[in-house]
Write an enzyme that holds these catalytic residues in place. Structure first.
Site, mmCIF file in Angstrom:
data_model
loop_
_atom_site.group_PDB
_atom_site.id
_atom_site.type_symbol
_atom_site.label_atom_id
_atom_site.label_comp_id
_atom_site.label_asym_id
_atom_site.label_seq_id
_atom_site.Cartn_x
_atom_site.Cartn_y
_atom_site.Cartn_z
ATOM 1 N N ASP A 139 60.039 57.743 -80.643
ATOM 2 C CA ASP A 139 58.726 57.147 -80.433
ATOM 3 C C ASP A 139 58.424 56.253 -81.623
ATOM 4 O O ASP A 139 58.891 56.512 -82.740
ATOM 5 C CB ASP A 139 57.652 58.231 -80.282
ATOM 6 N N ARG A 175 61.060 68.944 -71.162
ATOM 7 C CA ARG A 175 59.747 68.897 -71.831
ATOM 8 C C ARG A 175 58.979 70.209 -71.724
ATOM 9 O O ARG A 175 58.116 70.496 -72.539
ATOM 10 C CB ARG A 175 58.904 67.775 -71.226
ATOM 11 N N ARG A 230 60.832 52.741 -71.305
ATOM 12 C CA ARG A 230 60.439 54.128 -71.024
ATOM 13 C C ARG A 230 61.257 54.731 -69.885
ATOM 14 O O ARG A 230 60.718 55.451 -69.042
ATOM 15 C CB ARG A 230 58.948 54.213 -70.660
ATOM 16 N N ARG A 236 58.395 61.274 -68.162
ATOM 17 C CA ARG A 236 57.871 62.330 -67.278
ATOM 18 C C ARG A 236 58.063 62.078 -65.796
ATOM 19 O O ARG A 236 57.924 62.992 -64.995
ATOM 20 C CB ARG A 236 56.379 62.524 -67.552
ATOM 21 N N TYR A 268 47.453 51.999 -84.729
ATOM 22 C CA TYR A 268 47.265 53.451 -84.581
ATOM 23 C C TYR A 268 46.746 54.073 -85.882
ATOM 24 O O TYR A 268 45.871 54.939 -85.873
ATOM 25 C CB TYR A 268 48.572 54.130 -84.162
HETATM 26 O O1 CP3 Z 1 63.005 55.805 -72.708
HETATM 27 C C1 CP3 Z 1 62.445 55.140 -73.610
HETATM 28 O O2 CP3 Z 1 61.932 54.032 -73.403
HETATM 29 C C2 CP3 Z 1 62.479 55.668 -75.023
HETATM 30 C C3 CP3 Z 1 61.384 56.385 -75.439
HETATM 31 C C4 CP3 Z 1 60.079 55.814 -75.948
HETATM 32 C C5 CP3 Z 1 58.955 56.654 -76.108
HETATM 33 N N1 CP3 Z 1 57.972 55.933 -76.706
HETATM 34 C C6 CP3 Z 1 58.902 58.080 -75.746
HETATM 35 C C7 CP3 Z 1 57.594 58.649 -75.419
HETATM 36 C C8 CP3 Z 1 59.732 54.545 -76.412
HETATM 37 C C9 CP3 Z 1 60.539 53.268 -76.435
HETATM 38 C C10 CP3 Z 1 58.383 54.639 -76.898
HETATM 39 C C11 CP3 Z 1 57.662 53.505 -77.517
HETATM 40 C C12 CP3 Z 1 56.209 53.585 -77.663
HETATM 41 N N2 CP3 Z 1 55.444 54.664 -77.998
HETATM 42 C C13 CP3 Z 1 55.345 52.467 -77.574
HETATM 43 C C14 CP3 Z 1 55.774 51.065 -77.305
HETATM 44 C C15 CP3 Z 1 56.035 50.855 -75.861
HETATM 45 C C16 CP3 Z 1 54.826 50.594 -75.031
HETATM 46 O O3 CP3 Z 1 54.610 51.399 -74.114
HETATM 47 O O4 CP3 Z 1 54.134 49.610 -75.287
HETATM 48 C C17 CP3 Z 1 54.041 52.919 -77.799
HETATM 49 C C18 CP3 Z 1 52.784 52.082 -77.780
HETATM 50 C C19 CP3 Z 1 54.110 54.313 -78.086
HETATM 51 C C20 CP3 Z 1 53.009 55.229 -78.438
HETATM 52 C C21 CP3 Z 1 52.938 56.354 -77.491
HETATM 53 N N3 CP3 Z 1 53.754 57.472 -77.514
HETATM 54 C C22 CP3 Z 1 52.038 56.520 -76.409
HETATM 55 C C23 CP3 Z 1 50.978 55.525 -76.017
HETATM 56 C C24 CP3 Z 1 52.336 57.760 -75.813
HETATM 57 C C25 CP3 Z 1 51.600 58.447 -74.702
HETATM 58 C C26 CP3 Z 1 52.063 57.981 -73.418
HETATM 59 C C27 CP3 Z 1 51.557 58.855 -72.307
HETATM 60 O O5 CP3 Z 1 51.740 58.370 -71.197
HETATM 61 O O6 CP3 Z 1 51.069 59.971 -72.524
HETATM 62 C C28 CP3 Z 1 53.430 58.311 -76.496
HETATM 63 C C29 CP3 Z 1 54.135 59.574 -76.170
HETATM 64 C C30 CP3 Z 1 55.479 59.339 -75.581
HETATM 65 N N4 CP3 Z 1 56.486 58.694 -76.212
HETATM 66 C C31 CP3 Z 1 55.943 59.769 -74.319
HETATM 67 C C32 CP3 Z 1 57.282 59.333 -74.212
HETATM 68 C C33 CP3 Z 1 58.266 59.533 -73.080
HETATM 69 C C34 CP3 Z 1 55.152 60.582 -73.308
HETATM 70 C C35 CP3 Z 1 56.017 61.717 -72.967
HETATM 71 C C36 CP3 Z 1 55.585 63.083 -72.753
HETATM 72 O O7 CP3 Z 1 54.403 63.457 -72.762
HETATM 73 O O8 CP3 Z 1 56.549 63.814 -72.551
#
Ligand code: CP3
Length: 345
Positions: A75, A39, A26, A30, A150
């Site tokens: 994602d 964003r 990640r 943010r 999910y």
């Molecule tokens: O920079 C990176 O690592 C690449 C981007 C990336 C995202 N999601 C972008 C994202 C990667 C590798 C993921 C993988 C992902 N997504 C996982 C596996 C990794 C882990 O954390 O175990 C999972 C479980 C998800 C599902 C997911 N997508 C969640 C739980 C969330 C919410 C997170 C939150 O904090 O709100 C997302 C949304 C998401 N995907 C964000 C990002 C940067 C939040 C960004 C935003 O609101 O702008």
């Protein structure tokens, strides 16, 4: 740096490197003000689907912190949309599915995805990244189990009650769902690699909620199939990561990846030696919350990890994704510290 930096790929294959490679899960997100600016104009899905924007966001952390690998900004949920699974990101919650998938009928009606058509924006972004990056770009997928969690729960879950009930009571439907996801994820991995991804990370983030017997029966065959297909068709390394998997490492190793990601709860050096026999590379595992501490403690804890894992095949990372609110300066200092630590006299 003008030449291509491949120390991350070498470490994945247990080869000697000049420095220990470092990147962060990640790493684009943010906590970065530049990301927040983008964003404020685009949704997550838009960032993923507009190649120019996605390319820019993927570059942000690599350029800002001089990391040894990029990870495609996308994602794990993205490939589910063309399958017919509708979802939204709810602030503070995560992905929420409009209609949770809980019947054989729904699974039978999932659409077979033509990845080169429906997910072509990912291919285009990776093509652009291949030309502009001086470090490898990691492509990624969510593992079938974590995506199924999910789909069935409808969103994040504490105890995975719906998922497990479904698995135990509708076995045929479970296996059909895993087969369909596995086929899609193989196609999507191969597409990412042919478009320019130099490594694949499989996020099985939530599989730690299963015991060993259930992992063997409901998950392992599909993981083997995915890593097997990537290995059969390409030469890129595969990384497998999940959280709270202390009890599963020997089985995760059987799944056949080159690198195993270790979350922040585990003693990564002991896992590497005792559970994995140094036969695969490892990646991890500083607690992401430590980045909220003062620098001397961050440095001490990073140094402990580096000292305990000083042999070919270690990739420095956090033990889960960077959290919103993390001070950017601490991320920068940490990456620099890892790189300087390794410049040996
Ligand atoms: O920079 C990176 O690592 C690449 C981007 C990336 C995202 N999601 C972008 C994202 C990667 C590798 C993921 C993988 C992902 N997504 C996982 C596996 C990794 C882990 O954390 O175990 C999972 C479980 C998800 C599902 C997911 N997508 C969640 C739980 C969330 C919410 C997170 C939150 O904090 O709100 C997302 C949304 C998401 N995907 C964000 C990002 C940067 C939040 C960004 C935003 O609101 O702008």
């Amino acid at each position: 740096m003008n030449t291509y930096n491949d120390r991350f790929i070498k470490a994945c294959f247990l080869e000697e490197t000049d420095q220990i490679p470092v990147w962060f899960m990640r790493q684009a997100g943010r906590y970065q003000s530049a990301y927040r600016d983008i964003r404020s104009k685009y949704s997550i899905k838009e960032i993923c689907k507009i190649p120019e924007i996605c390319h820019k966001v993927t570059h942000l952390p690599v350029d800002q912190f001089n990391l040894d690998a990029a990870i495609l900004f996308s994602d794990i949920m993205i490939p589910l949309e063309p399958m017919g699974v509708d979802f939204d990101y709810k602030p503070g919650i995560g992905p929420v599915i409009k209609e949770p998938v809980r019947s054989m009928k729904q699974i039978k009606s999932l659409i077979k995805v033509d990845v080169g058509y429906s997910l072509s924006y990912t291919g285009q972004t990776l093509n652009m990244l291949k030309d502009s990056l001086k470090v490898p770009c990691i492509g990624f997928i969510g593992a079938p189990f974590t995506l199924a969690s999910y789909m069935i729960e409808g969103g994040p879950s504490k105890n995975y009650r719906h998922l497990k009930a479904f698995m135990y009571t509708q076995k045929d439907a479970w296996h059909l769902l895993m087969e369909k996801l596995t086929d899609l994820l193989i196609d999507y991995s191969l597409y990412q690699i042919s478009s320019g991804a130099s490594a694949m990370q499989i996020f099985d983030s939530w599989v730690g909620c299963l015991n060993r017997d259930d992992y063997k029966e409901y998950v392992l065959p599909y993981m083997k199939k995915i890593t097997g297909a990537i290995k059969a068709h390409t030469s890129v390394p595969v990384i497998l990561f999940g959280v709270q998997t202390q009890h599963l490492f020997s089985l995760i190793k059987e799944a056949g990846s080159d690198v195993i990601g270790v979350d922040w709860r585990s003693e990564i050096h002991n896992i590497w030696k005792n559970e994995l026999n140094f036969e695969v590379a490892v990646q991890g595992n500083l607690d992401p919350c430590l980045l909220f501490a003062d620098w001397p403690l961050i440095e001490k804890k990073a140094q402990e990890i580096l000292e305990r894992l000083d042999r070919p095949g270690f990739i420095f990372n956090l033990g889960h994704g960077i959290l919103p609110g993390t001070p950017e300066d601490n991320v920068k200092r940490l990456a620099a510290f890892v790189q300087e630590y390794c410049i040996k006299v």
